[in-house]
Design a protein around this motif. Structure first.
Motif, PDB file in Angstrom:
ATOM      1  N   UNK A 245       0.755  -1.178   0.064  1.00 60.18           N
ATOM      2  CA  UNK A 245      -0.043  -0.061   0.084  1.00 60.18           C
ATOM      3  C   UNK A 245       0.742   1.354  -0.135  1.00 60.18           C
ATOM      4  N   UNK A 246       0.230   2.532  -0.385  1.00 61.13           N
ATOM      5  CA  UNK A 246       0.921   3.733  -0.249  1.00 61.13           C
ATOM      6  C   UNK A 246       0.967   3.971   1.415  1.00 61.13           C
ATOM      7  N   UNK A 247       1.713   3.883   2.149  1.00 59.89           N
ATOM      8  CA  UNK A 247       1.750   3.715   3.475  1.00 59.89           C
ATOM      9  C   UNK A 247       1.370   5.089   4.079  1.00 59.89           C
ATOM     10  N   UNK A 248       1.671   6.205   3.426  1.00 63.47           N
ATOM     11  CA  UNK A 248       1.046   7.523   4.030  1.00 63.47           C
ATOM     12  C   UNK A 248      -0.406   7.529   3.965  1.00 63.47           C
ATOM     13  N   UNK A 249      -1.003   7.308   2.862  1.00 61.64           N
ATOM     14  CA  UNK A 249      -2.375   7.159   2.811  1.00 61.64           C
ATOM     15  C   UNK A 249      -2.911   6.177   3.789  1.00 61.64           C
ATOM     16  N   UNK A 250      -2.394   5.120   3.821  1.00 66.71           N
ATOM     17  CA  UNK A 250      -2.696   4.133   4.707  1.00 66.71           C
ATOM     18  C   UNK A 250      -2.885   4.587   6.124  1.00 66.71           C
ATOM     19  N   UNK A 251      -1.839   5.285   6.511  1.00 64.85           N
ATOM     20  CA  UNK A 251      -1.599   5.830   7.929  1.00 64.85           C
ATOM     21  C   UNK A 251      -2.811   6.880   8.199  1.00 64.85           C
ATOM     22  N   UNK A 252      -2.873   7.763   7.257  1.00 62.70           N
ATOM     23  CA  UNK A 252      -4.027   8.587   7.191  1.00 62.70           C
ATOM     24  C   UNK A 252      -5.433   7.795   7.532  1.00 62.70           C
ATOM     25  N   UNK A 253      -5.685   6.921   6.794  1.00 58.56           N
ATOM     26  CA  UNK A 253      -7.115   6.111   6.636  1.00 58.56           C
ATOM     27  C   UNK A 253      -7.219   5.302   7.857  1.00 58.56           C
ATOM     28  N   UNK A 254      -5.881   4.925   8.520  1.00 61.88           N
ATOM     29  CA  UNK A 254      -6.180   4.051   9.792  1.00 61.88           C
ATOM     30  C   UNK A 254      -6.421   5.064  11.045  1.00 61.88           C
ATOM     31  N   UNK A 255      -5.811   6.420  11.036  1.00 55.47           N
ATOM     32  CA  UNK A 255      -6.042   7.140  12.165  1.00 55.47           C
ATOM     33  C   UNK A 255      -7.468   7.801  12.038  1.00 55.47           C
ATOM     34  N   UNK A 256      -8.111   8.000  10.860  1.00 52.10           N
ATOM     35  CA  UNK A 256      -9.289   8.472  10.674  1.00 52.10           C
ATOM     36  C   UNK A 256     -10.435   7.336  11.424  1.00 52.10           C
ATOM     37  N   UNK A 257      -9.978   6.027  10.862  1.00 51.44           N
ATOM     38  CA  UNK A 257     -11.085   5.016  11.261  1.00 51.44           C
ATOM     39  C   UNK A 257     -10.785   4.597  12.813  1.00 51.44           C
ATOM     40  N   UNK A 258      -9.717   4.885  13.364  1.00 54.69           N
ATOM     41  CA  UNK A 258      -9.621   4.614  14.782  1.00 54.69           C
ATOM     42  C   UNK A 258     -10.378   5.766  15.549  1.00 54.69           C
ATOM     43  N   UNK A 259     -10.172   6.895  15.178  1.00 52.98           N
ATOM     44  CA  UNK A 259     -11.122   8.090  15.853  1.00 52.98           C
ATOM     45  C   UNK A 259     -12.326   7.845  15.573  1.00 52.98           C
ATOM     46  N   UNK A 260     -12.928   7.443  14.490  1.00 58.39           N
ATOM     47  CA  UNK A 260     -14.363   6.982  14.456  1.00 58.39           C
ATOM     48  C   UNK A 260     -14.802   5.725  15.187  1.00 58.39           C
ATOM     49  N   UNK A 261     -13.729   4.763  15.424  1.00 56.58           N
ATOM     50  CA  UNK A 261     -14.117   3.819  16.410  1.00 56.58           C
ATOM     51  C   UNK A 261     -14.284   4.262  17.884  1.00 56.58           C
ATOM     52  N   UNK A 262     -13.184   5.082  18.353  1.00 63.34           N
ATOM     53  CA  UNK A 262     -13.286   5.770  19.576  1.00 63.34           C
ATOM     54  C   UNK A 262     -14.561   6.664  19.906  1.00 63.34           C
ATOM     55  N   UNK A 263     -14.783   7.406  18.845  1.00 66.17           N
ATOM     56  CA  UNK A 263     -16.101   8.440  19.176  1.00 66.17           C
ATOM     57  C   UNK A 263     -17.460   7.691  19.160  1.00 66.17           C
ATOM     58  N   UNK A 264     -17.374   6.609  18.236  1.00 66.47           N
ATOM     59  CA  UNK A 264     -18.660   5.781  18.020  1.00 66.47           C
ATOM     60  C   UNK A 264     -18.877   4.929  19.460  1.00 66.47           C
ATOM     61  N   UNK A 265     -17.872   4.398  19.902  1.00 67.25           N
ATOM     62  CA  UNK A 265     -18.023   3.417  20.967  1.00 67.25           C
ATOM     63  C   UNK A 265     -18.375   4.491  22.118  1.00 67.25           C
ATOM     64  N   UNK A 266     -17.723   5.505  22.460  1.00 66.28           N
ATOM     65  CA  UNK A 266     -17.931   6.387  23.469  1.00 66.28           C
ATOM     66  C   UNK A 266     -19.393   6.984  23.463  1.00 66.28           C
ATOM     67  N   UNK A 267     -19.939   7.245  22.199  1.00 65.06           N
ATOM     68  CA  UNK A 267     -21.385   7.982  22.162  1.00 65.06           C
ATOM     69  C   UNK A 267     -22.218   6.869  22.455  1.00 65.06           C
ATOM     70  N   UNK A 268     -22.012   5.322  21.987  1.00 69.03           N
ATOM     71  CA  UNK A 268     -22.914   4.331  22.264  1.00 69.03           C
ATOM     72  C   UNK A 268     -23.051   4.404  24.062  1.00 69.03           C
ATOM     73  N   UNK A 269     -21.854   4.215  24.519  1.00 72.01           N
ATOM     74  CA  UNK A 269     -21.603   3.867  26.092  1.00 72.01           C
ATOM     75  C   UNK A 269     -22.505   5.159  26.489  1.00 72.01           C
TER      76      UNK A 269
END
Length: 279
Positions: A245-269
């Protein structure tokens, strides 16, 4: 005494989210297995449809795009006739993890009201069950794809081992959105229909049926803003084309997805305490 904010603050670390869910692993496994088997309940073939369906679809894609349309993806000069079908199928498998997860999420709580009424039941595992069901289906399809690659190409690239890494952002984004939508679906019943429309739009705006190179240059930046476009392309690179993969694009996508996971879980709880009053 720990405050509510302090209790939720620990979930700013995604590993704590995974650990929290892992504590209910036996219950998650039972409910996920029930969901997977439930799709084919009463059928003669049963779980075998999980292999038959993607196998039939791969055969159809191969015939239509290699024989009728004679389509080529254009990535490799020695591209065979079935390469387009395999590229399409790989894109569908990756996208369907996200699509199936978020489409099932808005009704995850509403379809399990009997669990919501139980005081000690961990409601946060209900979106996880729908998410894991989508992952299991994707794995069945992946097995068919890999068998297809061995039959048509007679080998697999070593980069296929990177697929779990490439899929990590897809999984994080899918689960994060599922938590958010599962909660929102309890309070706003139109969410399910809205998400179905949005995922259909996202499907055609993602490079599933076409390569990114087919998009006019002036519109290509829009595709780059779509995280699923990045994830789909990376999955194709490591499984089909032996590329990393293009590791720079991958890193950006991973960061975005982890932020989404964190915010989504906290919102649910934070919102789950109101579920019982609404359902």
């Amino acid at each position: 005494m720990e405050t509510h904010d302090g209790r939720y603050a620990r979930f700013l670390n995604p590993f704590n989210i995974i650990y929290h869910i892992w504590q209910y692993r036996d219950l998650v496994r039972q409910l996920t297995w029930r969901a997977v088997i439930g799709r084919y309940k009463g059928s003669f073939v049963g779980l075998g449809w999980s292999f038959i369906h993607p196998l039939v679809m791969l055969a159809i894609y191969t015939f239509v795009f290699s024989t009728i349309f004679k389509s080529k993806w254009g990535v490799q000069p020695d591209e065979g006739k079935v390469a387009f079908a395999l590229a399409l199928f790989m894109g569908l498998i990756t996208f369907n993890i996200f699509s199936e997860s978020v489409n099932s999420a808005p009704t995850a709580i509403l379809d399990n009201v009997n669990f919501v009424k139980k005081v000690v039941f961990p409601m946060e595992i209900l979106p996880v069950v729908g998410f894991l069901s989508a992952v299991v289906n994707a794995l069945f399809s992946l097995v068919v794809l890999l068998l297809g690659l061995l039959i048509f190409n007679h080998y697999l690239h070593w980069t296929v081992l990177l697929l779990p890494v490439v899929w990590l952002p897809v999984l994080s984004l899918s689960l994060g959105c599922s938590f958010f939508l599962a909660s929102l679906g309890v309070f706003i019943r139109d969410v399910g229909a809205t998400i179905a429309i949005l995922t259909t739009m996202l499907f055609f705006l993602s490079p599933i049926f076409y390569p990114i190179q087919a998009i006019p240059e002036r519109f290509r930046f829009v595709c780059r803003l779509n995280p699923m476009a990045i994830f789909v392309e990376d999955a194709r690179k490591v499984v089909l084309w032996g590329m990393t993969p293009d590791w720079w694009l991958y890193a950006g996508g991973l960061a975005f997805s982890l932020v989404t996971l964190i915010l989504g879980f906290i919102w649910f709880m934070k919102t789950r305490k109101g579920f019982a009053d609404v359902v």
